[in-house]
Design an enzyme around this catalytic site. Sequence first.
Site, PDB file in Angstrom:
ATOM      1  N   TRP A 176       0.765  -1.287  -0.122  1.00 54.68           N
ATOM      2  CA  TRP A 176       0.019   0.069   0.091  1.00 54.68           C
ATOM      3  C   TRP A 176       0.762   1.347   0.039  1.00 54.68           C
ATOM      4  O   TRP A 176       0.351   2.335  -0.302  1.00 54.68           O
ATOM      5  CB  TRP A 176      -1.011  -0.036   1.112  1.00 54.68           C
ATOM      6  CG  TRP A 176      -0.284  -0.281   2.405  1.00 54.68           C
ATOM      7  CD1 TRP A 176      -0.422  -1.560   3.290  1.00 54.68           C
ATOM      8  CD2 TRP A 176       0.620   0.382   3.203  1.00 54.68           C
ATOM      9  NE1 TRP A 176       0.455  -1.398   4.199  1.00 54.68           N
ATOM     10  CE2 TRP A 176       0.690  -0.228   4.453  1.00 54.68           C
ATOM     11  CE3 TRP A 176       1.085   1.917   3.312  1.00 54.68           C
ATOM     12  CZ2 TRP A 176       1.771   0.289   5.238  1.00 54.68           C
ATOM     13  CZ3 TRP A 176       1.820   2.247   4.164  1.00 54.68           C
ATOM     14  CH2 TRP A 176       2.175   1.511   5.256  1.00 54.68           C
ATOM     15  N   GLU A 236      10.348  -7.970  -3.415  1.00 54.76           N
ATOM     16  CA  GLU A 236      11.013  -7.070  -3.266  1.00 54.76           C
ATOM     17  C   GLU A 236      10.658  -6.795  -1.609  1.00 54.76           C
ATOM     18  O   GLU A 236       9.195  -6.686  -1.420  1.00 54.76           O
ATOM     19  CB  GLU A 236      10.594  -5.736  -3.981  1.00 54.76           C
ATOM     20  CG  GLU A 236      11.088  -5.925  -5.479  1.00 54.76           C
ATOM     21  CD  GLU A 236      12.603  -5.602  -5.493  1.00 54.76           C
ATOM     22  OE1 GLU A 236      13.221  -5.124  -4.644  1.00 54.76           O
ATOM     23  OE2 GLU A 236      13.077  -6.058  -6.438  1.00 54.76           O
ATOM     24  N   LYS A 289      -2.777  -7.800  -8.406  1.00 59.63           N
ATOM     25  CA  LYS A 289      -3.651  -7.996  -7.067  1.00 59.63           C
ATOM     26  C   LYS A 289      -2.856  -6.784  -5.905  1.00 59.63           C
ATOM     27  O   LYS A 289      -1.849  -6.911  -5.339  1.00 59.63           O
ATOM     28  CB  LYS A 289      -3.700  -9.127  -6.108  1.00 59.63           C
ATOM     29  CG  LYS A 289      -4.584  -8.982  -5.035  1.00 59.63           C
ATOM     30  CD  LYS A 289      -4.283 -10.104  -3.831  1.00 59.63           C
ATOM     31  CE  LYS A 289      -3.529  -9.262  -2.904  1.00 59.63           C
ATOM     32  NZ  LYS A 289      -4.043  -8.403  -2.097  1.00 59.63           N
ATOM     33  N   PRO A 290      -3.440  -5.645  -6.195  1.00 54.16           N
ATOM     34  CA  PRO A 290      -3.389  -4.481  -5.404  1.00 54.16           C
ATOM     35  C   PRO A 290      -3.432  -4.644  -3.984  1.00 54.16           C
ATOM     36  O   PRO A 290      -4.286  -5.657  -3.743  1.00 54.16           O
ATOM     37  CB  PRO A 290      -3.985  -3.280  -5.803  1.00 54.16           C
ATOM     38  CG  PRO A 290      -4.916  -3.575  -7.009  1.00 54.16           C
ATOM     39  CD  PRO A 290      -4.782  -5.187  -6.898  1.00 54.16           C
ATOM     40  N   SER A 291      -2.874  -4.011  -2.876  1.00 53.83           N
ATOM     41  CA  SER A 291      -3.007  -4.127  -1.507  1.00 53.83           C
ATOM     42  C   SER A 291      -4.456  -3.884  -1.438  1.00 53.83           C
ATOM     43  O   SER A 291      -4.814  -3.013  -1.962  1.00 53.83           O
ATOM     44  CB  SER A 291      -2.077  -3.122  -0.679  1.00 53.83           C
ATOM     45  OG  SER A 291      -2.760  -3.078   0.525  1.00 53.83           O
ATOM     46  N   GLU A 344      11.000  -3.473  11.398  1.00 51.23           N
ATOM     47  CA  GLU A 344      10.723  -2.513  10.540  1.00 51.23           C
ATOM     48  C   GLU A 344       9.572  -1.853  11.095  1.00 51.23           C
ATOM     49  O   GLU A 344       8.360  -2.572  11.101  1.00 51.23           O
ATOM     50  CB  GLU A 344      10.461  -2.829   9.015  1.00 51.23           C
ATOM     51  CG  GLU A 344      10.264  -1.921   7.990  1.00 51.23           C
ATOM     52  CD  GLU A 344       9.853  -2.544   6.730  1.00 51.23           C
ATOM     53  OE1 GLU A 344       9.161  -3.517   6.503  1.00 51.23           O
ATOM     54  OE2 GLU A 344      10.170  -1.723   5.605  1.00 51.23           O
ATOM     55  N   CYS A 404      10.082   1.680   1.889  1.00 56.33           N
ATOM     56  CA  CYS A 404      10.905   0.536   2.084  1.00 56.33           C
ATOM     57  C   CYS A 404      12.224   1.017   2.307  1.00 56.33           C
ATOM     58  O   CYS A 404      13.007   0.345   3.003  1.00 56.33           O
ATOM     59  CB  CYS A 404      10.908  -0.315   0.857  1.00 56.33           C
ATOM     60  SG  CYS A 404      11.106   0.379  -0.457  1.00 56.33           S
TER      61      CYS A 404
END
Length: 478
Positions: free
Chosen positions: A149, A247, A173-175, A382, A281
């Site tokens: 996202w 990634e 498939k997007p978030s 993270e 990220c």
Amino acid sequence: MAPRPFFSAGAWVQGRGEPIESRNPETGDVIVSLSCASAEDLDDAVEAARRAIAAPSWANLPRHMRARFLHRMGELIDRDRERLANVQMQDNGKVLSECRALLESAANTFRYYAAACETLEGTVPPARGPYLNMVLEVPVGVVGAITPWNSPATLEAQKLAPILAAGNAVILKPSEVTPLIGLEYAALAKEAGFPDGIVSVLTGGIDLGRAMVSHPGIDMISFTGGTAGGRHIAAEAARKLKPVVLELGGKSPHIVCADADLEKAATAVAMGIFSGAGQSCVAGSRIFIEASIADEFTSMLVEAARSLPLGSPADPETQIGPLVSFAHRDNVHAHVSRAVAAGANLLVGGVLPTDSRLSAGAYYPPTLLNRLSNNSDIAQQEVFGPVGVILPFEDDEDLIAQANYSDFGLAAGLWTRDIGRAWKIATRLQTGTLWLNSYKNLSISTPFQGHKQSGLGREKGLDGLRQYLQTKAIFWPA
Ligand code: NAD
């Protein structure tokens, strides 16, 4: 009203899955309810994709004709940039100026891969016998792309463009948190004229992602997201012997040596962790400062953190918008609260805003912590929010040991005027990208790869195209 449909096999479809809602993190308001794809809907999209890649209209299409579709996508994104930037802002809370830049980058990504599609060549290796040997680069087939996202506009362009340039079909498939830009790209792909089934964009959550990874009709998975999800996908893909590109997450060191230009470094280090509200990220979340300047530079950073205006992402004065969701904001705050309870010193931020202007949104202030250990949770996990930890170092050996003490190896920044020292440190840091006296410069023509648990495979550049191709060697006797 019926939920917004997704795009499968060239048509807008009401799915058989449970609908979801997209919310604006500035206000918490529902933007739209979205229809989701079930396993059967996925089967339909896969069947259409397999038909489409076998059809002469796609399989035999000359490269320059395929490139035209990609050029057209670039033009359409440019045409709609302002509208798309607003969609991105409302869906994910990023400030509007950044959303505009992301859309510009997305259009350029399609153009870059259009050019690469036309110019990438096979090879004719030297013959070792009385034959001609040709090595062709052929598509993998149907690629499933799963995205997060935090920057859908660019991350989804970085999947779609090279996958299509390589001659594959793609099911994106997007978030489930930010599905809107993916659906906009689907509409543009239809307008650009891609054959039905070559581009499908299905809405859904982790279950749909999992179904894609295990689906026998999907030949390859390209995933951007967290390291935990990446690990599951790698394990499932291994069972199916399915190639994956991963990634993943980061906890990037941003290093300031005593001889650096401290004014410039303070601005860059602050933006390295606070821009995009830290939801990047490559956020420079571990800030290493040479001990002799630690107090001075920490004060500069605290000052920089205090000066960044928090506010509506549509306001041109705003530097930090809301986080993507209230759930994520609470998660970020929980990380900080646990660190403080474990003894870390809160230098700035760390408190939910009570200001009436901000309390309706998922805002979190720029936060800095020090006096903690490099192996504490907050220095190793993270957080994916505007939270930096400050860690002093004594000398280069101490720095390298501390900076490389991480499961991740995505990016790093280094500030020094000493080029010899810069070179020595740069060569020893375990990282896929290193910025010298700068931070967060990214280029579509430069490969981007996470070392260690930050990823497998590469995006961007020609490597980012080649991973969606496989070689076919043909031996032809004289
Ligand atoms: P996430 O892993 O929770 O979800 C990412 C996507 O994967 C979503 O579409 C989700 O539905 C799906 N998904 C999650 N688990 C899955 C599984 N087991 N099987 C199949 N699909 C699954 O990540 P997120 O919270 O959306 O995004 C933040 C993460 O993304 C951070 O860790 C960030 O560092 C990373 N990220 C990495 C890069 C990079 O280029 N390395 C870029 C952007 C974001």
